[in-house]
Design a protein around this motif. Structure first.
Motif, PDB file in Angstrom:
ATOM      1  N   ILE A  56       3.354  29.486   5.527  1.00 25.14           N
ATOM      2  CA  ILE A  56       2.635  28.239   5.276  1.00 25.14           C
ATOM      3  C   ILE A  56       3.119  27.527   4.020  1.00 25.14           C
ATOM      4  N   ASP A  57       3.972  28.181   3.248  1.00 23.96           N
ATOM      5  CA  ASP A  57       4.505  27.609   1.998  1.00 23.96           C
ATOM      6  C   ASP A  57       6.020  27.600   2.020  1.00 23.96           C
ATOM      7  N   GLY A  58       6.597  26.607   1.388  1.00 24.06           N
ATOM      8  CA  GLY A  58       8.046  26.583   1.222  1.00 24.06           C
ATOM      9  C   GLY A  58       8.450  25.655   0.100  1.00 24.06           C
ATOM     10  N   ALA A  59       9.597  25.937  -0.504  1.00 20.07           N
ATOM     11  CA  ALA A  59      10.153  25.067  -1.538  1.00 20.07           C
ATOM     12  C   ALA A  59      11.668  25.136  -1.466  1.00 20.07           C
ATOM     13  N   GLY A  60      12.310  24.012  -1.662  1.00 20.50           N
ATOM     14  CA  GLY A  60      13.764  23.945  -1.613  1.00 20.50           C
ATOM     15  C   GLY A  60      14.223  22.515  -1.730  1.00 20.50           C
ATOM     16  N   GLU A  61      15.228  22.140  -0.943  1.00 21.87           N
ATOM     17  CA  GLU A  61      15.776  20.785  -0.996  1.00 21.87           C
ATOM     18  C   GLU A  61      15.946  20.218   0.404  1.00 21.87           C
ATOM     19  N   VAL A  62      15.840  18.907   0.474  1.00 29.12           N
ATOM     20  CA  VAL A  62      16.031  18.204   1.733  1.00 29.12           C
ATOM     21  C   VAL A  62      17.521  18.203   2.097  1.00 29.12           C
ATOM     22  N   ILE A  63      17.814  18.519   3.362  1.00 29.12           N
ATOM     23  CA  ILE A  63      19.181  18.482   3.873  1.00 29.12           C
ATOM     24  C   ILE A  63      19.462  17.132   4.539  1.00 29.12           C
ATOM     25  N   ALA A  64      18.524  16.696   5.372  1.00 34.01           N
ATOM     26  CA  ALA A  64      18.672  15.423   6.079  1.00 34.01           C
ATOM     27  C   ALA A  64      17.292  14.868   6.353  1.00 34.01           C
ATOM     28  N   SER A  65      17.178  13.527   6.411  1.00 33.47           N
ATOM     29  CA  SER A  65      15.871  12.915   6.589  1.00 33.47           C
ATOM     30  C   SER A  65      15.970  11.571   7.292  1.00 33.47           C
ATOM     31  N   SER A  66      15.018  11.329   8.205  1.00 38.47           N
ATOM     32  CA  SER A  66      14.822   9.991   8.759  1.00 38.47           C
ATOM     33  C   SER A  66      13.505   9.409   8.282  1.00 38.47           C
ATOM     34  N   HIS A  67      12.846  10.113   7.353  1.00 41.11           N
ATOM     35  CA  HIS A  67      11.584   9.645   6.774  1.00 41.11           C
ATOM     36  C   HIS A  67      11.885   8.767   5.566  1.00 41.11           C
ATOM     37  N   PRO A  68      11.208   7.633   5.414  1.00 40.76           N
ATOM     38  CA  PRO A  68      11.559   6.695   4.338  1.00 40.76           C
ATOM     39  C   PRO A  68      11.354   7.231   2.925  1.00 40.76           C
ATOM     40  N   ASP A  69      10.500   8.230   2.759  1.00 36.20           N
ATOM     41  CA  ASP A  69      10.203   8.727   1.412  1.00 36.20           C
ATOM     42  C   ASP A  69      11.117   9.857   0.960  1.00 36.20           C
ATOM     43  N   TRP A  70      11.991  10.334   1.845  1.00 36.59           N
ATOM     44  CA  TRP A  70      12.793  11.500   1.515  1.00 36.59           C
ATOM     45  C   TRP A  70      14.257  11.276   1.861  1.00 36.59           C
ATOM     46  N   LYS A  71      15.121  11.820   0.989  1.00 29.99           N
ATOM     47  CA  LYS A  71      16.572  11.738   1.223  1.00 29.99           C
ATOM     48  C   LYS A  71      17.202  13.076   0.882  1.00 29.99           C
ATOM     49  N   ALA A  72      18.422  13.284   1.332  1.00 30.85           N
ATOM     50  CA  ALA A  72      19.135  14.535   1.064  1.00 30.85           C
ATOM     51  C   ALA A  72      19.192  14.794  -0.435  1.00 30.85           C
ATOM     52  N   GLY A  73      18.915  16.039  -0.822  1.00 29.94           N
ATOM     53  CA  GLY A  73      18.948  16.434  -2.222  1.00 29.94           C
ATOM     54  C   GLY A  73      17.601  16.421  -2.915  1.00 29.94           C
ATOM     55  N   ASP A  74      16.582  15.792  -2.316  1.00 34.96           N
ATOM     56  CA  ASP A  74      15.257  15.746  -2.931  1.00 34.96           C
ATOM     57  C   ASP A  74      14.636  17.147  -2.956  1.00 34.96           C
TER      58      ASP A  74
END
Length: 334
Positions: free
Chosen positions: A66-84
């Motif tokens: 139910i928990d996770g932390a790391g970095e975004v790889i790819a996104s089609s969501h407007p609030d998130w981009k790779a590396g976030d």
């Protein structure tokens, strides 16, 4: 391909948990953000899912976590981009949607919280849903007017993840905290976190009178059942009890007496579906107000395989503090 814990049902209806390799193409299609999971945790709900001790999983097969932390790889969501950098808590992940006891996940951007600047993924998961819930509980006490001059604060299930971090938070704010635990051998550990006093959970866990001697200005309860009922019955006039767990049971064998004769308030703490503003406020305070040294004393790092083997111990209450899962390591380190 990535490594994950995968849960499935055996022919007899029991749960089978195994560490396996999963193809990226198998990730859920309804996510709009693909992420690398660097660290996860094993919470009480995760342990229930892994062992099959309760019907936590609603869709099979399932990746728990139910928990996770790391970095975004790819996104089609407007609030998130790779590396976030992100944190994920709740939203049914690990129950109805593949979760984070894995090296990769496909999630919805609306579920993610930006990781506070300077906070590592490991620290975020050392806190996890347990610490985030503890902060929501502590904030609720403050919102209800319980301050450090009001009197003693009781924390039940004190040696668990929620309880340990609740003690550290409240003691850090200057409250006098009384820790209730079934493991009195952990008294030194609990006082090191800031507890001023440690009591045996047996004082609270049996059926009690509906109205008892006033003791607590506030309560953080992660246990439920008779423990919660007795805590409410012992809360002082105008005090507040927060309820966030059910380690003893889902029942609440209490009466209305404390509420109508003492004006006691019972506040439910939900971490799963909490709105984003509340999540952001809690994580900002955790980043700024939880002592890193204290957090280190309650944290044990493990690998994915050990999340399976240690889940029964977590349910049995033989572990203390937080299990942080390094998704890229097989061996444990302390």
């Amino acid at each position: 391909m990535f490594t994950a814990i995968l849960l499935d049902k055996n022919d007899d209806g029991t749960t089978a948990a195994r560490l396996t390799e999963i193809d990226d193409a198998q990730l859920p299609l309804d996510g709009d953000v693909t992420v690398r999971i660097d660290y996860s945790t094993v919470n009480y709900k995760d342990a229930l899912a892994i062992t099959g001790k309760a019907p936590v999983v609603r869709s099979w097969p399932m990746v728990p976590g139910i928990d996770g932390a790391g970095e975004v790889i790819a996104s089609s969501h407007p609030d998130w981009k790779a590396g976030d950098a992100f944190i994920l808590n709740g939203w049914g992940v690990g129950e109805t949607h593949w979760g984070c006891l894995a090296q990769r996940a496909s999630l919805k951007g609306g579920w993610l919280v930006p990781r506070p600047p300077g906070m590592s993924a490991r620290t975020a998961m050392a806190i996890g849903t347990a610490g985030y819930t503890a902060m929501l509980s502590a904030m609720a006490l403050q919102e209800q007017g319980v301050d450090k001059r009001s009197g003693d604060i009781l924390v039940t299930g004190a040696s668990g993840g929620v309880g340990s971090i609740a003690i550290a938070i409240l003691a850090g704010w200057g409250y006098r905290v009384v820790a209730s635990t079934g493991k009195l051998a952990e008294a030194d550990y609990l006082t090191s976190l800031g507890a001023a006093e440690v009591i045996d959970r047996a004082e609270l866990s049996a059926p009690g009178k509906p109205l008892q001697k006033e003791r607590w200005a506030g309560v953080v309860d992660a246990v439920g059942s008779h423990t919660l009922a007795n805590a409410v019955a012992q809360t002082r006039y105008g005090g507040t009890v927060t309820a966030c767990g059910l380690a003893q049971g889902m029942d609440f064998p209490a009466s209305v007496a404390p509420f109508i004769l003492r004006g006691v308030r019972l506040v439910g703490i939900d971490s799963v579906m909490a709105p984003l503003p509340k999540r952001l406020a809690a994580w900002e305070r955790l980043a700024n107000e939880l002592d890193a040294g204290t957090l280190a004393t309650i944290t044990r790092e493990i690998g994915l395989a050990q999340a399976i083997t240690l889940a029964p111990d977590l349910l049995a209450g033989t572990l203390r503090g937080r299990l942080v899962v390094n998704t890229h390591a097989d061996a444990a380190s302390s």
